[in-house]
Enzyme design. Structure first.
Site, mmCIF file in Angstrom:
data_model
loop_
_atom_site.group_PDB
_atom_site.id
_atom_site.type_symbol
_atom_site.label_atom_id
_atom_site.label_comp_id
_atom_site.label_asym_id
_atom_site.label_seq_id
_atom_site.Cartn_x
_atom_site.Cartn_y
_atom_site.Cartn_z
ATOM 1 C CE LYS A 205 -3.786 -2.480 0.197
ATOM 2 N NZ LYS A 205 -3.542 -3.639 0.996
HETATM 3 C C1 LIG Z 1 -9.442 -1.742 -1.548
HETATM 4 C C2 LIG Z 1 -8.932 -2.316 -0.269
HETATM 5 N N1 LIG Z 1 -9.464 -1.902 0.887
HETATM 6 C C3 LIG Z 1 -9.034 -2.374 2.074
HETATM 7 C C4 LIG Z 1 -8.047 -3.320 2.152
HETATM 8 C C5 LIG Z 1 -7.630 -3.852 3.487
HETATM 9 O O1 LIG Z 1 -6.411 -3.372 3.922
HETATM 10 P P1 LIG Z 1 -5.576 -4.243 4.976
HETATM 11 O O2 LIG Z 1 -4.898 -5.312 4.191
HETATM 12 O O3 LIG Z 1 -4.616 -3.293 5.605
HETATM 13 O O4 LIG Z 1 -6.537 -4.791 5.943
HETATM 14 C C6 LIG Z 1 -7.467 -3.786 0.985
HETATM 15 C C7 LIG Z 1 -6.409 -4.805 1.063
HETATM 16 O O5 LIG Z 1 -5.810 -5.227 0.115
HETATM 17 C C8 LIG Z 1 -7.918 -3.281 -0.265
HETATM 18 O O6 LIG Z 1 -7.394 -3.708 -1.421
#
Ligand SMILES: Cc1ncc(COP(=O)(O)O)c(C=O)c1O
Length: 446
Positions: A205
């Site tokens: 990310k």
């Molecule tokens: C669009 C989106 N939202 C939220 C998340 C969740 O993030 P996390 O992996 O930190 O829980 C992801 C994870 O890949 C994602 O692609």
């Protein structure tokens, strides 16, 4: 083993060989090569020193919040946990519906389901790859309690329109900023349109702390509600933190274009060892379906060592954001006057949007062939949302998604192309040269 399975394994091994032999080779995870040995020691020290945990966490939360706006932030162990916490603070539970895009990750849907609410999947807006206001409007019912507005690949979705829709109906708007940090729409940074927003700091990310997430809000009442739970949450287990440190060391050394093949070999070895020796999880692999093994608490707070790491990343962020904007602009420039130009989504030309690129994204009608060509230098297996509710290990049904529910998302997934905007400093030129060649060769046979 079936012939098809054998062919798939052979294909993967051939790609691995290509990654080892091709330098630079680009993935979508850029490690922490910039961290000094002293900074690494500080990160590790934060793991073992509970005395500094609160001050490090507080500093990370304040600094992160300031990147987004004048609200407050709380750090959790994942974006999904920040979403879950926000939904609970809004009182979302059984009998309620939460509207979310089908063009998303399975962990978002599982977080919704874990509140007891029903996820209602809506189609994507092809102009932004984000949440479509028209699709949301069609999905609202008297049971809708919250709408998730997803900003994909760094591109702000039409969140102002979503705000108008949800405000008129008294529904909570939660921005999913997992893939977008620092981009603006009409001069307003994403994260400030909704009642709350969540960010991810997972290693793929925009701001990388290996695992992690942040809940942000400008609503003091909501913040109080959030604090009632967040302050008392446990963090990730000690063993898992140790494995995360191991992963950090590995990515610092190898997750870079000059050694990407070695990084992938090490990852393969790790996953085999994990299977054989049954070692525990490093990442948050317990959330791709609703049921849990209990490998770590859900929700959990971010470990202090990752907040320490996040502070180093935040120090670099202004310069990084400038570089990512510039890389995106360079891609767009390279696509100019080539057959690829017509495939770029409109939002890249929209003066209302200032985009801190995370990935360059467009749809290609012959995406399989295009990705196969890209594989010469880019690890396209990491392309996001090639299937709806990506990563549903126990099937789409287990997360309440029925095949065909979001036809535009499904088609967009089949056609989507991703190029990284998160690239180690100094390694941009060969990537751009490769992109330029690909763009110019468009329309010619493979
Ligand atoms: C669009 C989106 N939202 C939220 C998340 C969740 O993030 P996390 O992996 O930190 O829980 C992801 C994870 O890949 C994602 O692609």
């Amino acid at each position: 083993m079936s012939t098809a399975r054998l062919a798939a394994v052979a294909g993967r091994l051939a790609l691995l060989g290509r990654m080892v032999l091709t330098r630079p080779y680009y993935g979508f995870v850029t490690g922490h090569a910039h961290l000094t040995d002293a900074q690494m020691s500080e990160v590790e020290r934060a793991k073992d020193d509970p005395a500094q945990a609160e001050s490090v966490m507080g500093a990370f939360e304040r600094t992160f919040a300031a990147v987004v706006g004048d609200g407050q932030a709380r750090a959790l162990a994942g974006g999904r946990m920040a979403l879950f916490t926000a939904l609970k603070a809004f009182g979302v539970g059984a009998g309620h519906e939460v509207v979310l895009p089908g063009f998303t990750c399975a962990v978002v849907a599982s977080a919704v389901l874990r509140t007891g609410a029903t996820p209602v999947f809506t189609d994507v807006d092809p102009a932004t790859f984000g949440t479509s206001p028209e699709a949301v409007e069609r999905a609202l019912t008297p049971r809708t309690r919250a709408v998730i507005a997803q900003h994909s690949f760094g591109i702000p979705c039409r969140v102002d329109e979503l705000r108008a829709i949800t405000s008129a109906k008294g529904i909570a708007l939660i921005e999913d900023c997992a893939l977008t940090l620092g981009s603006t729409l009409d001069g307003v940074t994403v994260g400030n349109f909704g009642d709350a927003a969540f960010f991810s700091t997972d290693h793929s990310k925009p701001l990388n702390t290996l695992v992690g997430g942040v809940l942000y809000t400008r609503d003091a009442g909501l913040q109080e509600e959030v604090d009632r739970t967040v302050r008392t949450l446990p963090t990730l287990p000690e063993e898992q933190q140790r494995r995360i440190i191991g992963q950090l060391r590995l990515e610092r050394r190898l997750a870079r274009p000059g050694s990407y093949g070695a990084y992938q070999c090490a990852m393969l070895l790790r996953s085999l060892t994990r299977r054989v020796l049954k070692t525990g999880m490093t990442f948050l692999d317990d959330d791709y379906t609703v049921e849990r093994t209990g490998a770590y608490p859900f929700p959990a707070r971010m470990p202090a060592m990752l907040a320490r790491l996040g502070l180093y990343e935040l120090d670099r962020w202004p310069r990084e954001a400038t570089r990512r904007r510039a890389l995106l602009a360079a891609y767009l420039d390279a696509a100019h006057d080539t057959p690829l130009e017509a495939l770029l989504p409109e939002s890249y030309r929209d003066p209302r949007r200032d985009i801190v690129g995370h990935r360059l994204a467009y749809r290609h009608p012959d995406a399989d062939r295009h990705r196969a060509r890209m594989d010469a230098r880019v690890h396209t297996a990491w392309t996001w949302f090639t299937v709806p509710v990506l990563g549903a290990t126990h099937g789409l049904d287990s997360l309440g998604y029925a095949e065909g529910r979001c036809p535009v998302s499904e088609r967009t997934g089949r056609e989507v192309i991703n190029w990284p905007c998160v690239v180690e400093e100094g390694c941009e030129a060969p990537l751009l040269a490769f992109f330029r060649d690909m763009a110019r060769a468009e329309g010619t046979k493979a």
